[in-house]
Enzyme design. Sequence first.
Site, mmCIF file in Angstrom:
data_model
loop_
_atom_site.group_PDB
_atom_site.id
_atom_site.type_symbol
_atom_site.label_atom_id
_atom_site.label_comp_id
_atom_site.label_asym_id
_atom_site.label_seq_id
_atom_site.Cartn_x
_atom_site.Cartn_y
_atom_site.Cartn_z
ATOM 1 N N ASP A 159 0.817 -1.217 0.000
ATOM 2 C CA ASP A 159 0.000 0.000 0.000
ATOM 3 C C ASP A 159 0.849 1.264 0.000
ATOM 4 O O ASP A 159 2.078 1.205 0.127
ATOM 5 C CB ASP A 159 -0.956 -0.022 1.205
ATOM 6 C CG ASP A 159 -0.272 -0.474 2.499
ATOM 7 O OD1 ASP A 159 0.972 -0.463 2.553
ATOM 8 O OD2 ASP A 159 -0.970 -0.832 3.445
ATOM 9 N N ASP B 143 -7.491 -2.425 14.281
ATOM 10 C CA ASP B 143 -8.896 -2.632 13.910
ATOM 11 C C ASP B 143 -9.068 -3.836 12.980
ATOM 12 O O ASP B 143 -10.123 -4.032 12.400
ATOM 13 C CB ASP B 143 -9.492 -1.359 13.270
ATOM 14 C CG ASP B 143 -8.832 -0.998 11.938
ATOM 15 O OD1 ASP B 143 -7.899 -1.711 11.513
ATOM 16 O OD2 ASP B 143 -9.242 -0.004 11.319
ATOM 17 N N HIS C 152 -7.314 -4.463 10.183
ATOM 18 C CA HIS C 152 -7.040 -4.274 8.749
ATOM 19 C C HIS C 152 -5.745 -4.957 8.325
ATOM 20 O O HIS C 152 -4.810 -5.086 9.111
ATOM 21 C CB HIS C 152 -7.050 -2.791 8.352
ATOM 22 C CG HIS C 152 -5.887 -1.973 8.797
ATOM 23 N ND1 HIS C 152 -5.986 -0.953 9.712
ATOM 24 C CD2 HIS C 152 -4.588 -1.992 8.424
ATOM 25 C CE1 HIS C 152 -4.803 -0.387 9.887
ATOM 26 N NE2 HIS C 152 -3.932 -1.004 9.118
ATOM 27 N N GLU D 34 -9.600 -1.468 5.316
ATOM 28 C CA GLU D 34 -10.292 -1.164 6.563
ATOM 29 C C GLU D 34 -11.554 -2.016 6.681
ATOM 30 O O GLU D 34 -12.010 -2.608 5.689
ATOM 31 C CB GLU D 34 -10.647 0.329 6.582
ATOM 32 C CG GLU D 34 -9.442 1.264 6.535
ATOM 33 C CD GLU D 34 -8.676 1.337 7.853
ATOM 34 O OE1 GLU D 34 -8.712 0.380 8.646
ATOM 35 O OE2 GLU D 34 -8.020 2.370 8.084
HETATM 36 C C1 GLP Z 1 -0.349 0.217 8.525
HETATM 37 C C2 GLP Z 1 0.001 -0.604 7.292
HETATM 38 C C3 GLP Z 1 -0.296 -2.070 7.501
HETATM 39 C C4 GLP Z 1 0.276 -2.531 8.820
HETATM 40 C C5 GLP Z 1 -0.367 -1.768 9.956
HETATM 41 C C6 GLP Z 1 0.180 -2.174 11.318
HETATM 42 O O1 GLP Z 1 -1.652 0.645 8.561
HETATM 43 N N1 GLP Z 1 -0.671 -0.152 6.128
HETATM 44 O O2 GLP Z 1 0.248 -2.817 6.418
HETATM 45 O O3 GLP Z 1 0.064 -3.904 8.989
HETATM 46 O O4 GLP Z 1 -0.106 -0.393 9.765
HETATM 47 O O5 GLP Z 1 1.328 -1.445 11.619
HETATM 48 P P1 GLP Z 1 2.398 -1.857 12.675
HETATM 49 O O6 GLP Z 1 3.092 -3.044 12.135
HETATM 50 O O7 GLP Z 1 3.333 -0.684 12.778
HETATM 51 O O8 GLP Z 1 1.662 -2.130 13.934
#
Ligand code: GLP
Length: 259
Positions: A66, A135, A137, A142
Amino acid sequence: MAEVVIVPDAARAGVLVAEEIVRLITRRPDAVLGVATGSTPLPVYEALRERVGGVDVSLLRAFALDEYVGIDPDHPESYRNVIRREVVEPLGLDPERVRVPAGALMGIETAGEEYEEAIASAGGIDLQILGIGTDGHIGFNEPGSSFASRTRVKTLTQQTREDNARFFESVDDVPEHCITQGLGTILAARHLVLLAFGAGKAEAVAGAIEGPVTASVPGSAIQLHSHVTVVVDEAAASALRFGDYYRYAWSHKPAWQGL
Ligand code: GLP
């Protein structure tokens, strides 16, 4: 069912997944890796960095999950820059073989379709690394995202913007939109490896692995995939109902099976 591996800490998870990626690259030097941003995959990239010395990564290809829409491409937290800093440079990958969805406003209408075409012409993703948001995702899909969705523009929830505010000066600086591989895109990868660490992820992990398959918990889409490995630490595993069984199954797994 997903294979759930409960490890003592994130460093051990990083080693486990990095070893699997090395096995993949050794078997297929032009393998296609799906890379994720966020803090969760960092131990994988670190363990991989220590191992790529003996592996030829010149043909390896990678696709990111993304990108923020409309973010200044030079912003240090644009995912293009994060992937360059955390993955491309330290692992010595060919930048021409690594793609991130195009988040520029100009051309955003067709960016998703073009990204899907690029993944398809690379032959699809062999191993997709995933984190999970609080959440539920995955990527930036989302709650409410269609399980059939492909790469497209989405609006971030306020929760996600607050979670990601730590990478920006304030929550107001976190972009409101993103372009993300869809759940359908992610499900088309041949092997999904989802990682999560810390108590803050316990509920999302339990929902994804053991909850009902529902668009309300986008991570639960992984239950529809035939080859999923979930690697979590004790804290992220703390809300799982079948933790004892996962530990038992892992400790009795025949060594030849790999991940
Ligand atoms: C972002 C990314 C996701 C990731 C999520 C969790 O929103 N787009 O791909 O899994 O954050 O982040 P973290 O690994 O820092 O907890």
